[in-house]
Structures are given as C-alpha cells and as structure tokens.
Design a protein around this motif. Structure first.
Motif, short mmCIF file in Angstrom:
data_model
loop_
_atom_site.label_atom_id
_atom_site.label_comp_id
_atom_site.label_asym_id
_atom_site.label_seq_id
_atom_site.Cartn_x
_atom_site.Cartn_y
_atom_site.Cartn_z
N PRO A 181 26.25 43.87 38.75
CA PRO A 181 27.63 43.37 38.69
C PRO A 181 28.04 42.96 37.28
O PRO A 181 29.21 43.12 36.90
CB PRO A 181 27.61 42.17 39.64
N GLU A 182 27.08 42.47 36.51
CA GLU A 182 27.39 42.04 35.13
C GLU A 182 27.69 43.21 34.21
O GLU A 182 28.27 43.02 33.13
CB GLU A 182 26.22 41.22 34.57
N ASP A 183 27.30 44.43 34.61
CA ASP A 183 27.54 45.61 33.78
C ASP A 183 28.98 46.12 33.85
O ASP A 183 29.39 46.93 33.02
CB ASP A 183 26.60 46.76 34.20
N ILE A 184 29.73 45.69 34.85
CA ILE A 184 31.10 46.18 35.02
C ILE A 184 32.03 45.45 34.05
O ILE A 184 32.19 44.22 34.11
CB ILE A 184 31.59 45.98 36.47
N GLY A 185 32.63 46.21 33.15
CA GLY A 185 33.50 45.63 32.13
C GLY A 185 34.96 45.64 32.50
O GLY A 185 35.75 44.84 31.97
N TYR A 186 35.35 46.56 33.40
CA TYR A 186 36.76 46.70 33.76
C TYR A 186 36.88 47.00 35.25
O TYR A 186 36.07 47.72 35.82
CB TYR A 186 37.41 47.85 32.97
N LEU A 187 37.90 46.42 35.86
CA LEU A 187 38.16 46.63 37.28
C LEU A 187 39.65 46.76 37.49
O LEU A 187 40.43 45.87 37.13
CB LEU A 187 37.62 45.46 38.11
N LEU A 241 36.66 38.91 43.60
CA LEU A 241 36.09 39.91 42.71
C LEU A 241 35.71 39.32 41.35
O LEU A 241 34.76 39.78 40.72
CB LEU A 241 37.10 41.06 42.52
N GLU A 242 36.43 38.30 40.91
CA GLU A 242 36.07 37.64 39.65
C GLU A 242 34.69 36.99 39.75
O GLU A 242 33.91 36.99 38.78
CB GLU A 242 37.12 36.59 39.29
N LYS A 243 34.37 36.43 40.91
CA LYS A 243 33.05 35.83 41.11
C LYS A 243 31.97 36.91 41.23
O LYS A 243 30.86 36.74 40.73
CB LYS A 243 33.07 34.96 42.36
N LEU A 244 32.30 38.01 41.91
CA LEU A 244 31.33 39.08 42.11
C LEU A 244 31.03 39.82 40.82
O LEU A 244 29.88 40.20 40.57
CB LEU A 244 31.86 40.06 43.17
N LEU A 245 32.06 40.04 39.99
CA LEU A 245 31.93 40.83 38.77
C LEU A 245 32.35 39.96 37.59
O LEU A 245 33.48 40.07 37.08
CB LEU A 245 32.80 42.08 38.87
N PRO A 246 31.49 39.08 37.13
CA PRO A 246 31.90 38.01 36.20
C PRO A 246 32.37 38.48 34.83
O PRO A 246 33.10 37.75 34.15
CB PRO A 246 30.63 37.16 36.08
#
Length: 316
Positions: free
Chosen positions: A70-76, A107-112
């Motif tokens: 999850p920490e690898d996702i930079g944009y959503l 989603l902010e908590k899931l993908l910080p």
C-alpha cells in the motif's frame, strides 16, 4: 512489479451504480502525462460503497499479486457516478448511495502515500478515451450505463464547470411532457430513456417483467420482440436527439459512446447515427460517432490520468 523511483504506481477506481472496477497502473516517471500509463491488472466486484472490508481485501490482493505494498501507491484516482466539484467534493448523486468524504478517508488510511483526486465517472471515461484519439482534440464521450453521463475533453483536459455539472447530459430534458419523475427530481430527462434504468422502465411500462439488465432488452429487440424493439427505438431516438442538442453547444470533432451499454452498440448505433444526422445543427451533422476503444476500462484509465494531472505531476 518494478517499484523503483523511476516508476510510478497508480490506482484508478471506477465506482459505478452496479460494479466497482480497480486498475493497477504503472508509469515511467519520464514518460509524460500524455503517455506511458500501463494497465497491470484490473479487478471488478459488486459495488458496495460502504463495504470497506471487501474493497480493502480486493485492493490488497491486487497489490500483493504484483509485489506492491500500500505504501508503494503514489497516486489514486476515484471516478464516481456523482457530481464532483473542481475542488474534489461531492455535490449530488442520483443513482448511487455514496459518501465521497468517508470513502476518501478510508482510502487515505489504506494508501498513506497516495495523492488522491476524485472525478465524475463520465469525465474520467472521456479523459481515458481521449488518449486513444490524438487526432481528435475536442472529444465528447457519452457513458451509457445505469444512468447517462458525458465528458468533454479539450486539448487533453476535461471540462468540469463551476459546479462540477459540465457533461451531465443525462439530465438534459428531451421530453418535458414525460409524467414520470427522473431520479434527479425532474421530468423527461435523457436518462429516463437511453440508459439501463430507462430501458427497464419502458419494458415495465409495456407490461413486461423488469429485465435483469439492458443486454436482455437489446437481445430481445434483435430477436424481434415488439416491446423490446419499441424500447430500443425510443432509446435510440432520444439519444440521437440529446446528442444533437449538446453538439451545437460544444462542437466536438468526435462523439464516442462508452459505458456498459456500448457493448450492444451493434443493435442501436446505426439508428442513432442516422437520427443524429436528421436532428443535428447543420455544421455538426458530420461529426463521427463511434464506440469507446477502451470499453468500460476507460473510467479507470481516466481516473489514474486525472490523479496525475490534479497533483500537478507532469510526466515528460
């Protein structure tokens, strides 16, 4: 999956009235915002906007399959069937029970580490589709699904409008004499005829059982069923009339039909095109009408693209 500093990991979510689609994308940081976006995998599941446990499980499984955390996702990017203001807040939704602030917080908590941006689903589909049509800088995409939406892309950017309602052609009035109410509270909206909801409504009004989906109506019409043929005829007539009204305002150089119903375009596209030519303002009559190249993946592509644009991350 490569997760180096030269690679951007992006999620595009398309939250519709009946299904959620999630796409994992990667992009070379030097490829440019107009290119280099690669879909790694897409997953679909039944929409339950408040079922965060199911959504989290689907996203985590998707990331795990491709060596991503999850920490690898930079944009959503989140595409949703609702009116979204230029600031990214939700104003109105007619066909989905949805709270954008709550969904975004989850989603902010899931993908910080993700920069999150929200966009209307039709605008997202238009933005995604626009990059398949470089020769048409003024593209109008109409999504035909549970409801109807549209997005207009000018030179790579989607038109949103002051209140986020640009492209809401599903609520263009095409029949002021219609006695039934649209979900928006008005009468005679295009969505009451040329959508999955509209087809079901017309079949029930003809005394038939409510169809399980629009494809059932299109298939029955192709097989010669009188009620289905009448419903599809009205669908095509109203869609063509609505397109004629909007093109004399926006003057696009290409009209693209997307959304789930576009998969049955072989049943109605010829009639829509013919009727459009009859209804359209003369200078706009020859605008080509086609079917989306990305199919119903256009929304996740556009959501991912919009997340990059909204964050001012210009990849060049």
């Amino acid at each position: 999956m490569t997760t180096s500093t030269d690679t951007l990991n992006i999620l595009g979510i398309d939250l519709g009235g009946t299904a959620t689609k999630v796409g994992l994308f990667r992009a070379d940081a030097s490829a440019g915002a107009t290119g280099g976006l690669e879909l790694v995998e897409r997953v679909d599941f039944t929409t339950a906007a408040h079922d965060f446990e199911r959504t989290e499980a689907e996203i985590l499984a998707l990331l795990s399959r491709h060596g991503c955390t999850p920490e690898d996702i930079g944009y959503l990017g989140i595409a949703v069937a609702a009116i979204i203001t230029p600031e990214g807040s939700q104003r109105f939704a007619t066909n989905i029970d949805f709270d954008l602030a709550e969904y975004r917080g989850f989603l902010e908590k899931l993908l910080p580490n993700a920069r999150i941006a929200a966009i209307n689903d039709a605008n997202a589909a238009a933005l995604g589709e626009a990059f398949c049509h470089d020769d048409y800088p003024e593209l109008l995409l109409v999504t035909l699904g549970t409801g109807i939406g549209a997005g207009f892309v000018h030179d790579g950017r989607v038109l949103v409008g002051l209140h986020g309602t640009a492209g809401e052609i599903g609520h263009l009035c095409v029949n002021p004499a219609e006695p039934d109410l649209c979900n928006c509270g008005r009468h005679g909206c295009l969505e009451q005829y040329s959508s999955a909801l509209g087809l079901a409504r017309m079949m029930v009004a003809a005394g038939r059982p409510r169809p399980e989906g629009a494809k059932e109506v299109f298939d029955a019409a192709a097989a010669g069923d009188p009620a289905a043929k009448e419903a599809v005829s009205t669908f095509s007539h109203m869609l063509a009339f609505g397109l004629a009204q909007i093109t004399c305002v926006l003057d696009p150089d290409l009209i693209v039909l997307g959304g789930g119903l576009s998969a049955s375009a072989d049943v109605f596209l010829d009639d829509v095109t013919r009727l459009y030519r009859e209804f359209a303002f003369r200078p706009c009559r020859d605008v080509p009408i086609g079917v989306a190249s990305l199919g119903n993946s256009a929304g996740i592509f556009g959501a991912a693209r919009f997340a990059l644009q909204a964050s001012d991350q210009e990849l060049s």
